[in-house]
Design an enzyme around this catalytic site. Structure first.
Site, PDB file in Angstrom:
ATOM      1  CB  SER A 216      31.362  35.572  46.167  1.00 48.83           C
ATOM      2  OG  SER A 216      30.501  35.431  45.044  1.00 48.83           O
TER       3      SER A 216
ATOM      4  CG  HIS B   3      36.700  37.858  48.559  1.00 51.11           C
ATOM      5  ND1 HIS B   3      37.308  38.562  49.582  1.00 51.11           N
ATOM      6  CD2 HIS B   3      37.208  36.597  48.613  1.00 51.11           C
ATOM      7  CE1 HIS B   3      38.144  37.769  50.224  1.00 51.11           C
ATOM      8  NE2 HIS B   3      38.112  36.575  49.657  1.00 51.11           N
ATOM      9  CE1 TYR B   4      39.081  33.875  40.867  1.00 54.07           C
ATOM     10  CE2 TYR B   4      38.222  35.631  39.472  1.00 54.07           C
ATOM     11  CZ  TYR B   4      38.984  34.489  39.632  1.00 54.07           C
ATOM     12  OH  TYR B   4      39.644  33.953  38.549  1.00 54.07           O
ATOM     13  CG  MET B   5      37.239  40.310  40.046  1.00 56.57           C
ATOM     14  SD  MET B   5      38.145  39.460  38.714  1.00 56.57           S
ATOM     15  CE  MET B   5      38.848  40.866  37.841  1.00 56.57           C
TER      16      MET B   5
ATOM     17  CE  LYS C 218      42.525  33.925  40.373  1.00 53.25           C
ATOM     18  NZ  LYS C 218      43.534  32.841  40.308  1.00 53.25           N
TER      19      LYS C 218
END
Length: 217
Positions: free
Chosen positions: A125, A128-130, A133
């Site tokens: 997760s 995925h966040y990076m 962004k």
């Protein structure tokens, strides 16, 4: 200066709103829930309830019409990959399009430090966040807005020092949310920092001095 803060109920957004109100600007906090308004308005932040997922781009454009700048500091806050994509990703694209439609040129994005979490056993997760962004940065750069992207190191709740290390390629470190908010406030006063992707961590240079150097490059 009338500044729309997307994600005003967050820890950075609420601090930015307070700082802007204290210096005589007009912060407008965009929030998802009406019950979030009371605490923000007590700090001098006028609030508008508009869900980043549910509200249409055209409505956001109408709400942004009289603003001088937009600061996007909204985030899913670890609520899952689907919400991260919807808020950090699609939400940024929606607000950028709304700003273009409303002819609000100045746009600041709070992004993420590329080296955050490297060398650690981070969950999928986080990756995925990076990824989201990074994509949101690309999407913003493609617009005709006068954007500035700020990538803070790992955020802490320590008291701000008013001093930072602000640059284009920095060694990874931490920074207080207070100092990130103060950096955003100073960047708003320096439109010549448009078109720059800046990293910020704790340091020894005053925020005003650090931003002025980047504005005069």
């Amino acid at each position: 200066m009338k500044v729309a803060i997307i994600g005003a109920n967050g820890k950075v957004g609420s601090k930015l709103g307070r700082i802007l109100a204290e210096r005589g600007d007009e912060p407008i906090g965009f929030i998802r829930k009406a019950e979030q308004a009371e605490q923000l308005e007590a700090q001098g932040i006028r609030t508008i309830t508009a869900d980043l997922i549910e509200t249409e781009t055209e409505e956001f454009a109408r709400l942004l019409k009289d603003c001088d700048a937009v600061v996007f500091t909204a985030g899913a806050g670890g609520a899952g990959e689907e919400l991260t994509t919807a808020i950090d990703g699609h939400g940024l694209v929606k607000i950028a399009k709304a700003a273009e439609s409303a002819d609000v040129r100045r746009f600041l994005l709070v992004s993420a430090f590329p080296d955050a979490g490297r060398g650690k056993d981070m969950p999928a997760s986080f990756e995925h966040y990076m990824k989201i962004k990074r994509q949101s940065e690309v999407d913003l750069v493609k617009t005709a807005l006068d954007w500035t992207i700020l990538r803070p190191g790992t955020l802490t709740d320590q008291e701000g020092t008013g001093k930072v290390n602000l640059g284009y390629t920095l060694m990874y470190d931490t920074i207080s949310r207070e100092d990130v908010a103060r950096t955003l406030a100073v960047l708003l006063n320096h439109p010549k920092t448009a078109g720059q992707i800046l990293e910020v961590v704790r340091g020894e240079e005053t925020i005003e001095s650090a931003v002025k150097i980047k504005a005069g490059r």
